[in-house]
Design a protein around this motif. Sequence first.
Motif, PDB file in Angstrom:
ATOM      1  N   TYR A  88      48.480  38.724  38.500  1.00  0.00           N
ATOM      2  CA  TYR A  88      49.374  39.321  37.502  1.00  0.00           C
ATOM      3  C   TYR A  88      48.633  39.346  36.171  1.00  0.00           C
ATOM      4  N   GLN A  89      48.598  40.506  35.542  1.00  0.00           N
ATOM      5  CA  GLN A  89      47.890  40.665  34.279  1.00  0.00           C
ATOM      6  C   GLN A  89      48.861  41.224  33.243  1.00  0.00           C
ATOM      7  N   PRO A  90      49.184  40.463  32.197  1.00  0.00           N
ATOM      8  CA  PRO A  90      50.126  40.965  31.195  1.00  0.00           C
ATOM      9  C   PRO A  90      49.526  42.086  30.364  1.00  0.00           C
ATOM     10  N   ALA A  91      50.412  42.875  29.762  1.00  0.00           N
ATOM     11  CA  ALA A  91      49.981  44.030  28.980  1.00  0.00           C
ATOM     12  C   ALA A  91      49.025  43.650  27.867  1.00  0.00           C
ATOM     13  N   ALA A  92      49.208  42.476  27.275  1.00  0.00           N
ATOM     14  CA  ALA A  92      48.340  42.051  26.170  1.00  0.00           C
ATOM     15  C   ALA A  92      46.881  41.988  26.587  1.00  0.00           C
ATOM     16  N   ASP A  93      46.629  41.720  27.862  1.00  0.00           N
ATOM     17  CA  ASP A  93      45.259  41.701  28.370  1.00  0.00           C
ATOM     18  C   ASP A  93      44.867  43.024  29.019  1.00  0.00           C
ATOM     19  N   MET A  94      45.842  43.705  29.620  1.00  0.00           N
ATOM     20  CA  MET A  94      45.539  44.964  30.303  1.00  0.00           C
ATOM     21  C   MET A  94      45.183  46.078  29.330  1.00  0.00           C
ATOM     22  N   ARG A  95      45.934  46.182  28.240  1.00  0.00           N
ATOM     23  CA  ARG A  95      45.702  47.308  27.334  1.00  0.00           C
ATOM     24  C   ARG A  95      44.274  47.335  26.781  1.00  0.00           C
ATOM     25  N   PRO A  96      43.760  46.243  26.187  1.00  0.00           N
ATOM     26  CA  PRO A  96      42.388  46.319  25.670  1.00  0.00           C
ATOM     27  C   PRO A  96      41.354  46.547  26.766  1.00  0.00           C
ATOM     28  N   LEU A  97      41.617  46.030  27.970  1.00  0.00           N
ATOM     29  CA  LEU A  97      40.681  46.263  29.069  1.00  0.00           C
ATOM     30  C   LEU A  97      40.706  47.735  29.482  1.00  0.00           C
ATOM     31  N   LEU A  98      41.900  48.301  29.626  1.00  0.00           N
ATOM     32  CA  LEU A  98      42.005  49.714  29.987  1.00  0.00           C
ATOM     33  C   LEU A  98      41.434  50.627  28.905  1.00  0.00           C
TER      34      LEU A  98
END
Length: 252
Positions: free
Chosen positions: A31-41
């Motif tokens: 599970y990856q929260p948006a706070a980590d997903m957005r900068p990665l994406l």
Amino acid sequence: MPETPASSLSQTDLQRLTALEKPLSESGFAYQPAADMRPLLEQFGLKQWEEFAESWNHLGVDRYMADGGRYRRRRYATFSLTDDGIIRKPHQPHYQSRDYNTLNGGIERWFKPVTPAIGQNPALLAILALTHRVATDLTPATLQPKAWHTEIHQFRIEASPDSAGQPTPEGLHRDGVDWVCVLMVNRENIASGETTIHDLNRKCVGSFTLTQPLDTAFVNDSRVYHGVTPVKPVDPTRPAYRDVLVVTLRHE
């Protein structure tokens, strides 16, 4: 459509990628929260998210629901993912055997296609590029296909005061693929929708709820089952729905 290069990830983004891949490798899900997903994406080219998310307002009713429900809307498309890029395939039916989908499996299901504009949207391409990177990183080199057959599903699950919406009407299941990515697009006026993960003995090994746009779950489909609890309206006087993007990868 060329895949966005990701060879120049910063140390911070490599740490975010590791934080995603480590539990997926060890436990079969992450599970990856948006706070980590957005900068990665964003490193994979994430742009035009608002346009991408708005497209969920233009889906077609899923008329293949064996339970008679009309609570699910969707669009569908297939792609080929390789090291050289992302190529959309001609429109085709979605098929699952009844071994994997006891409710709606065993037939070819023709859904409305993802629109050309959304099929080329940079937000979608970034999600596909990241999913391809994860699958490549976690699949042994000797088992990696030259191309991953990739299916994307835009889902809207609607709930009403007298009828809960069923994100996984087939119940706890596997999809018959190699990798699954489920990304939250929007939640409007709904309660519940908890994702549960179970091992191959159907023992629960994890749970979480995708609540914010870009909250994401990754699943190794050969190692775990997954399901989502029904959603209900918080305010019965207002529209209530759950929008997600599902991406699956399997060997061609």
